[in-house]
Design a protein around this motif. Structure first.
Motif, short mmCIF file in Angstrom:
data_model
loop_
_atom_site.label_atom_id
_atom_site.label_comp_id
_atom_site.label_asym_id
_atom_site.label_seq_id
_atom_site.Cartn_x
_atom_site.Cartn_y
_atom_site.Cartn_z
N UNK A 4 10.83 10.60 9.51
CA UNK A 4 9.74 10.22 8.62
C UNK A 4 8.47 11.01 8.90
N UNK A 5 8.17 11.22 10.16
CA UNK A 5 6.93 11.92 10.52
C UNK A 5 7.00 13.41 10.15
N UNK A 6 8.20 13.98 10.22
CA UNK A 6 8.35 15.38 9.82
C UNK A 6 8.24 15.54 8.31
N UNK A 7 8.66 14.50 7.59
CA UNK A 7 8.59 14.56 6.13
C UNK A 7 9.81 15.22 5.54
N UNK A 8 9.93 15.18 4.22
CA UNK A 8 11.09 15.79 3.55
C UNK A 8 11.10 17.30 3.72
N UNK A 9 12.32 17.83 3.83
CA UNK A 9 12.48 19.28 3.95
C UNK A 9 12.41 19.90 2.56
N UNK A 10 11.56 20.89 2.40
CA UNK A 10 11.42 21.56 1.11
C UNK A 10 12.66 22.41 0.78
N UNK A 42 7.62 4.16 -4.60
CA UNK A 42 8.11 5.51 -4.90
C UNK A 42 9.47 5.75 -4.27
N UNK A 43 10.34 6.46 -4.99
CA UNK A 43 11.69 6.73 -4.49
C UNK A 43 11.68 7.56 -3.21
N UNK A 44 10.59 8.31 -3.00
CA UNK A 44 10.50 9.14 -1.80
C UNK A 44 10.18 8.33 -0.55
N UNK A 45 9.74 7.09 -0.72
CA UNK A 45 9.41 6.25 0.42
C UNK A 45 10.70 5.67 1.03
N UNK A 46 10.61 5.34 2.34
CA UNK A 46 11.75 4.73 3.01
C UNK A 46 11.27 3.61 3.91
N UNK A 62 13.35 0.91 -1.75
CA UNK A 62 14.11 1.85 -0.90
C UNK A 62 14.16 1.35 0.55
N UNK A 63 15.01 0.37 0.82
CA UNK A 63 15.05 -0.31 2.11
C UNK A 63 16.47 -0.36 2.64
N UNK A 64 16.63 -0.22 3.95
CA UNK A 64 17.93 -0.32 4.61
C UNK A 64 17.77 -1.14 5.88
N UNK A 65 18.88 -1.71 6.35
CA UNK A 65 18.89 -2.58 7.52
C UNK A 65 19.90 -2.06 8.54
N UNK A 119 0.82 -1.21 0.00
CA UNK A 119 0.00 0.00 0.00
C UNK A 119 0.86 1.27 0.00
N UNK A 120 1.70 1.44 -1.02
CA UNK A 120 2.50 2.67 -1.09
C UNK A 120 1.65 3.92 -1.26
#
Length: 244
Positions: free
Chosen positions: A238-244, A176-180, A210-213, A153-154
């Motif tokens: 993540x909760x703050x979101x990307x900085x514009x 999406x590339x913006x997801x982490x 887009x996954x890291x361990x 559910x992206x």
């Protein structure tokens, strides 16, 4: 500051849109169709713009997350569902035969429950249109579900921090590339071999996920202060979101 009343709702969320002709007459376990109980509340502000979905481990309850949510120090709306099946002093997400199933059977169980949780996310977002970002997290079975929500559910989930997860299922399309997705696990996990997780994450990264361990020495299938500190760091980002 919390809202005066916690929202505790019973929702009858059917699996994959409800019963269909192809399954008529098949036995349906009570927890497969029973209402899911959940709590949703605003923490730190009356109308936060981020939603944190936190999924408890087997034998636990949504209350497990309360102190951890407070430790984030961010305004956030929480969605804390409860597994439908009683286990020990709490609840679990799947039937008793879940562990005896094949990898495919386990994956199907997790996919079905993730569909029900996706419906809860849609319900909360519809009730709170101010929400702009959704982040999911969970440990053990809760981690399996957090990963499946991010994978399937992206359109609903912007980031995920699954812990102690088997990373069941494969991507049907590009995320999406913006997801982490940050996976956290102990290096001495007796339930999920860390080498399997390393290989799985490497394979997923190779397919563009887009996954890291991050792993933790001397930690088994559990949480630790170091893991929780990273958990807070990743969730705050993540909760703050990307900085514009």
């Amino acid at each position: 500051m919390r809202e005066p009343r916690t929202v505790a709702l019973l929702l009858a969320v059917s699996l994959l849109g409800g019963a269909c002709a192809g399954t008529r007459g098949a036995p349906v376990p009570p927890e497969a169709s029973a209402p899911l109980v959940y709590r949703s509340e605003a923490v730190g502000a009356p109308r936060p713009e981020a939603l944190l979905v936190a999924l408890h481990f087997s034998g636990s309850t949504p209350a497990f997350w309360d102190e951890h949510v407070q430790s984030l120090g961010l305004p956030v709306r929480t969605l804390l569902p409860q597994g439908p099946r009683p286990r020990r002093d709490g609840f679990t997400w799947f039937q008793a035969d879940h562990e005896a199933k094949t990898q495919q059977g386990k994956t199907e169980d997790v996919e079905r429950m993730a569909e029900r949780l996706a419906e809860l996310i849609r319900e909360v977002r519809a009730a709170h249109p101010e929400l702009r970002r959704v982040v999911v997290t969970g440990f053990s079975y809760g981690g399996d579900l957090a990963w499946m929500l991010a994978l399937r559910h992206p359109e609903l989930v912007d980031a995920a921090v699954p812990m102690g997860t088997r990373l069941l299922g494969d991507p049907a399309g590009a995320l999406p590339a913006s997801h982490r997705v940050w996976v956290l696990q102990g290096e001495h996990d007796a339930i999920i071999p860390v080498q399997h997780t390393r290989e799985r994450v490497a394979d997923l990264k190779g397919r563009g996920v887009p996954i890291d361990l991050r792993t933790y020495p001397d930690l088994g299938h559990d949480l630790s202060p170091a893991l929780l500190e990273d958990w807070r760091t990743f969730l705050r980002q993540s909760l703050r979101g990307p900085v514009d």
